[in-house]
Design an enzyme around this catalytic site. Structure first.
Site, PDB file in Angstrom:
ATOM      1  N   HIS A  39      60.155 -23.413  45.495  1.00 48.47           N
ATOM      2  CA  HIS A  39      58.811 -23.306  44.923  1.00 48.47           C
ATOM      3  C   HIS A  39      57.937 -24.473  45.345  1.00 48.47           C
ATOM      4  O   HIS A  39      56.773 -24.294  45.677  1.00 48.47           O
ATOM      5  CB  HIS A  39      58.877 -23.222  43.386  1.00 48.47           C
ATOM      6  N   LYS A 104      64.723 -16.394  33.118  1.00 46.09           N
ATOM      7  CA  LYS A 104      65.072 -16.409  31.694  1.00 46.09           C
ATOM      8  C   LYS A 104      64.286 -17.510  30.997  1.00 46.09           C
ATOM      9  O   LYS A 104      64.034 -18.561  31.580  1.00 46.09           O
ATOM     10  CB  LYS A 104      66.576 -16.592  31.499  1.00 46.09           C
TER      11      LYS A 104
END
Lengths: 184, 281
Positions: A39, A104
């Site tokens: 990222h 999550k």
């Protein structure tokens, strides 16, 4: 058992607009993997106006660093990692057309704002079910950042990959509403 | 009593095996707790999650695939009899060699790296090793591959003595609530009370090893465990933090004497994938 909605990737605005928190979905098609280090690199490229290793438009990113594949297996264990660590990066990717994120744990307000503005949905998979989730992955190929090992970007082909809509494009958040429903 | 010799190589072999077994075979107590959870959970989404976790444990065991891709940082608790003499190698090196072999041969993910340079070492060493010297000539090795979803959400507080029981309870509940989905509930909550900063944390981690459902032998602490567990399961966090009636499968407390000026409390959160395996040499 809750009835599942079939979702074929890449996703359109119409696909994500029909989803509501709590919906159970099954993915078919291509999903890309990326976590912390990948990222950071993607965001650096976006900031520098450079080309990304894959076109984000309509795509789904799964936050996973799989364990190594046994011989004869497509991939090792492949469950989700905690998504909050990607919060500072995600709005940049969403603005570039990302339609789905799979991980999550809840997302930050900054991510929620971007999700609502650009139409992107956040899905939860079950942390601790990596062996089960791996069964739904039919193909796996590293397409960028091989030097990052488990954190490399992979192109996965999935079939009936199970997830739950945790946060939708209307601000619906199962991490808040679900907990409220059962708090005593 | 004479000195008993143990070959370093035997320690390596054992650690290798324990790393692989812990990562692929969920303990019977955890499987039973998940089955009970499936029955008791009220949320439909939550029930579906329990079903996936049970199916996952079955697949992992049958196919030798790690239960979770985060195969953790390896924590090793050693109870070493004072009459043992390790021969043919260095204790720490023999453990790390076992980790290296286990993670390579078991296709387990390597996650360890230098905290600042952040380049993966590629073999998941070194292990975090806690050695306790005890009477006798036995060597007990316990391997916990600790995932960092739960580790990142764990907390230590050096409370004031005046905070008392209410302060402890408030801190434990707040830690679990704020952690929410991130430590992959429903898991085990380990609570260490007393000692020093690091002692409280080690107590909390070690308390995770007690079998699920087994209460502390001290009746007062046993009652406290039940009370805390019940209150945690009233938070509504539920499986994966998506709402439900079961947030923790169990809660264990361990205590140690502390200083007149302090009340250290550590909460170590363990995920549903509660992995640990023991061996005695």
């Amino acid at each position: 058992m809750i009835r599942a909605i079939m979702l074929s990737t890449p996703l359109s605005d119409q696909d994500v607009e029909k989803l509501r928190m709590g919906d159970r979905v099954l993915f078919d098609g291509v999903v890309y993997t990326a976590r912390d280090a990948a990222h950071r690199r993607l965001v650096d490229l976006i900031k520098e106006g450079k080309e990304l290793p894959f076109d984000l438009s309509g795509q789904v990113i799964y936050y996973v660093g799989p364990s190594p594949a046994r011989p004869g297996h497509v991939i090792g264990s492949a469950g989700p990692t905690s998504s909050y660590r990607m919060d500072p990066s995600s709005p940049y990717l969403i603005a570039k057309g990302l339609k789905g994120m799979v991980g999550k744990g809840p997302r930050s307000q900054g991510v929620v704002d971007a999700m609502m503005k650009y139409k992107c949905v956040y899905f939860a998979t079950v942390g601790g079910a990596g062996a089960l989730l791996a069964k739904a992955i039919k193909k796996s190929e590293v397409i960028a950042y091989e030097d990052l090992g488990p954190e490399a970007i992979r192109r996965l082909e999935v079939e009936d990959f199970p997830a739950i809509v945790a946060q939708d494009v209307y601000g619906g958040n199962l991490y808040v509403e679900g907990v409220k429903r059962y708090a005593r | 009593m004479g000195v008993r010799e143990i070959q370093a190589e035997e320690i390596t072999r054992t650690i290798r095996r324990l790393c692989i077994e812990a990562n692929t075979i969920l303990g019977d107590d955890v499987v039973d707790a998940l089955k009970k959870g499936l029955e008791k959970e009220k949320s439909t989404v939550g029930k579906d999650i329990f079903r996936q976790l049970l199916e996952n444990a079955k697949i992992a065991k049958e196919e030798g695939i790690p239960l979770c891709q985060d195969t953790g940082m390896v924590v090793v608790f050693i109870e070493m009899g004072q009459d043992i003499h390790i021969v043919g190698g260095d204790l720490n090196q023999s453990i790390n060699e076992g980790v290296r072999q286990g993670y390579r041969d078991g296709y387990l993910r390597a996650s360890s790296l230098d905290p600042l340079v952040r380049k993966n070492f590629g073999d998941n060493t070194p292990a975090i090793i806690h050695v306790e010297i005890v009477p006798g000539d036995q060597l007990k090795l316990t391997v916990i591959p600790k995932g960092f979803g739960g580790e990142n959400m764990s907390r230590v507080a050096l409370l004031t003595p005046a905070s008392g029981m209410e302060g402890i309870k408030e801190f434990v509940l707040r830690t679990v609530e704020e952690a929410g989905a991130n430590p992959c509930p429903p898991g085990i909550v380990g609570v260490g009370i007393g000692g020093t900063l690091e002692k409280a944390a080690i107590l909390a981690k070690k308390s995770l090893l007690r079998p699920i459902g087994q209460r502390h032998p001290d009746p007062g602490l046993a009652r406290l465990e039940e009370e805390f567990l019940e209150e945690i399961n009233r938070l509504g966090v539920g499986p994966q933090g998506l709402g439900g009636t079961i947030t923790a499968l169990d809660l264990h407390i361990e205590t140690y004497p502390t200083h007149i000026a302090s009340l250290p409390v550590a909460v170590n959160l363990q995920c549903n994938c509660h992995r640990h395996k023991e061996a005695e040499l």
